[in-house]
Design a protein around this motif. Structure first.
Motif, PDB file in Angstrom:
ATOM      1  N   LEU A   1       0.886  -1.336   0.142  1.00 44.37           N
ATOM      2  CA  LEU A   1      -0.049  -0.024  -0.177  1.00 44.37           C
ATOM      3  C   LEU A   1       0.864   1.367  -0.113  1.00 44.37           C
TER       4      LEU A   1
ATOM      5  N   THR B   1       0.427   3.577  -3.286  1.00 45.10           N
ATOM      6  CA  THR B   1      -0.043   4.948  -2.997  1.00 45.10           C
ATOM      7  C   THR B   1       0.746   6.023  -3.061  1.00 45.10           C
TER       8      THR B   1
ATOM      9  N   TYR C   1      -5.589   1.052   6.411  1.00 45.77           N
ATOM     10  CA  TYR C   1      -5.722  -0.353   6.386  1.00 45.77           C
ATOM     11  C   TYR C   1      -6.171  -0.753   7.947  1.00 45.77           C
TER      12      TYR C   1
ATOM     13  N   ALA D   1      -0.412   5.151   4.771  1.00 49.42           N
ATOM     14  CA  ALA D   1      -1.346   3.978   4.132  1.00 49.42           C
ATOM     15  C   ALA D   1      -1.498   2.980   5.247  1.00 49.42           C
TER      16      ALA D   1
END
Length: 448
Positions: A411, A415, A424, A420
């Motif tokens: 992630l 991103t 999550y 990130a």
């Protein structure tokens, strides 16, 4: 209707010693398992040599992840053993598996000495460690709450999570000591093995204590279980006909068992994923924040301290205010503060911001987790208590155990955002809040 069974241990003068046996054993097992992650770079070079250091590290981390493969198997098999043969024998077996795996890791010669046999032995050791650790949570949690006075089950049971914090403290402390005491060459050559050898000195003590544990599974319960779903509503022994009927398999009982397991799965996921992220903070600080190894390792110490403190506090408060309150409200706070805390960390990179972020996030997770690992086994009858928790825990290990940290790394890369991990965490914890909402309140009620 479920029968209420008195606990054999709460009034025993040796109850604290007996509970200590469960706690010490669990702490040592979690320590041995996570220690591998902290020394993954050194282990990678010893057993998975490559011209590219990243490949060595990647292979080492892959073997760490393989340890999660056997955790579900250990959870289910040793959970059933605990419900059929007793908590004591299951807990002795978990120590045995983790000990063999640790000895193997500590003594295996490097790839340079024995070639391909080295990584094969290491892989086998990780599988044994994973099996033993997977089988620890269900039986030890069942044992702790069955050993407690009814008004202190939360406090006693919370030590299952608290001991994991103690394990993280030990691993982090050893990591910092070794990094500061030895040069890089000695660390790669032999330094990483020292913490494994030191725990081998303590394992005989844990075995001795566990061998002298009392059994909390009544003799009348042992060997009466033909299927986990058959004993969800055991009848009173005074009515043999009802008792016989209670063990006839039914779709209703099976459905009730799996409904509880499904809710327990998400309740446990809501503490497991944030805790895996707190373990990842060590790597996150090094790879994403570009902090030094010594500073990064401090995140491990801080998370261990927070788990130890707040898990016990959460269990104690759950005895006073109920399990659901302690599972629900800290998770709400966790969802609200995760993103602001990660933003604070990435905009103020340093030791203090790393410690504050790790401590707060881990603290609220442990506050909820201390109550959760008590409430989940309380959902199930005594004869399927370890199995019910183990099956739910196994599911979490399968889905999130080896995927959370790679998912976070992916992630961040995908991103381009260093915050990130917060997204999550917020997503998984939000799902767990829904599960907690549908759980029954088990605090201050007799065990089933």
């Amino acid at each position: 209707m479920s029968t209420t069974v008195s606990n054999p241990l709460p009034n025993s003068p040796n109850s604290k010693k007996i509970v200590t046996a469960a706690i010490i054993g669990s702490a040592l097992e979690f320590y041995d398992f996570v220690l591998y992650a902290f020394f993954a770079v050194y282990i990678g070079k010893a057993f998975f040599p490559s011209d590219d250091p990243f490949i060595s590290l990647l292979l080492s981390l892959a073997v760490f992840g393989i340890g999660f493969i056997t955790r579900p198997l250990g959870s289910i098999i040793l959970g059933i053993v605990a419900d059929r043969k007793g908590r004591k024998i299951a807990l002795l077996l978990t120590i045995l598996f983790i000990t063999v795996g640790t000895i193997g890791l500590a003594l295996t010669p490097s790839y340079a000495s024995i070639g391909i046999a080295a990584p094969i032995i290491v892989l086998t050791c990780r599988l044994l460690q994973g099996f033993g650790l997977g089988g620890e949570v269900g039986p030890s949690s069942a044992f702790l709450i069955e050993s407690a006075p009814s008004h202190k089950r939360g406090l006693f049971g919370s030590w299952q999570l608290a001991c994991q914090g103690f394990a993280a403290i030990m691993a982090g402390a050893f990591g910092i000591i070794m990094i500061l005491s030895l040069n890089t060459e000695d660390m790669f050559a032999w330094g990483w093995r020292v913490p494994f050898f030191l725990t081998l000195l303590l394992i005989p003590i844990a075995l001795y204590l566990r061998n002298n544990m009392a059994e909390t599974l009544h003799e009348s319960d042992v060997n009466t279980l033909s299927s986990p779903t058959n004993s969800l509503h055991s009848s009173d022994k005074a009515h043999p006909s009802k008792t016989k009927k209670a063990y006839v398999p039914s779709v209703v009982k099976t459905g009730e068992f799996w409904r509880k397991v499904f809710i327990a799965f998400w309740a446990i996921a809501g503490i497991t994923v944030p805790l895996y992220i707190s373990i990842y903070m060590n790597t996150y600080a090094t790879t994403t924040l570009k902090l030094s190894p010594a500073i990064s390792m401090s995140a491990t110490l801080v998370s261990g301290i927070a788990i130890l403190m707040f898990a016990v506090l959460g269990g104690w408060l759950s005895d006073k205010f109920g399990r659901k309150n302690l599972m629900f409200w800290p998770r709400i706070v966790l969802v609200l503060i995760s993103l602001p805390l990660f933003n604070y960390l990435v905009n103020n990179i340093g030791l203090s911001s790393l410690m504050i972020t790790t401590f707060v996030l881990t603290g609220f997770t442990a506050l909820s987790g201390g109550a959760c690992l008590v409430a989940v086994p309380e959902l199930f009858d005594r004869k399927i208590r370890a199995t019910g928790l183990s099956v739910a825990y196994a599911g979490v290990a399968i889905l999130f155990g080896s995927t959370t940290q790679p998912a976070i790394a992916w992630l961040i890369e995908w991103t381009g955002s260093p915050v990130a991990p917060a997204w999550y965490m917020m997503f998984i914890v939000s799902l767990s809040i829904i599960a907690v909402w549908f759980m029954e309140e088990t605090g201050n009620k007799p065990l089933k």
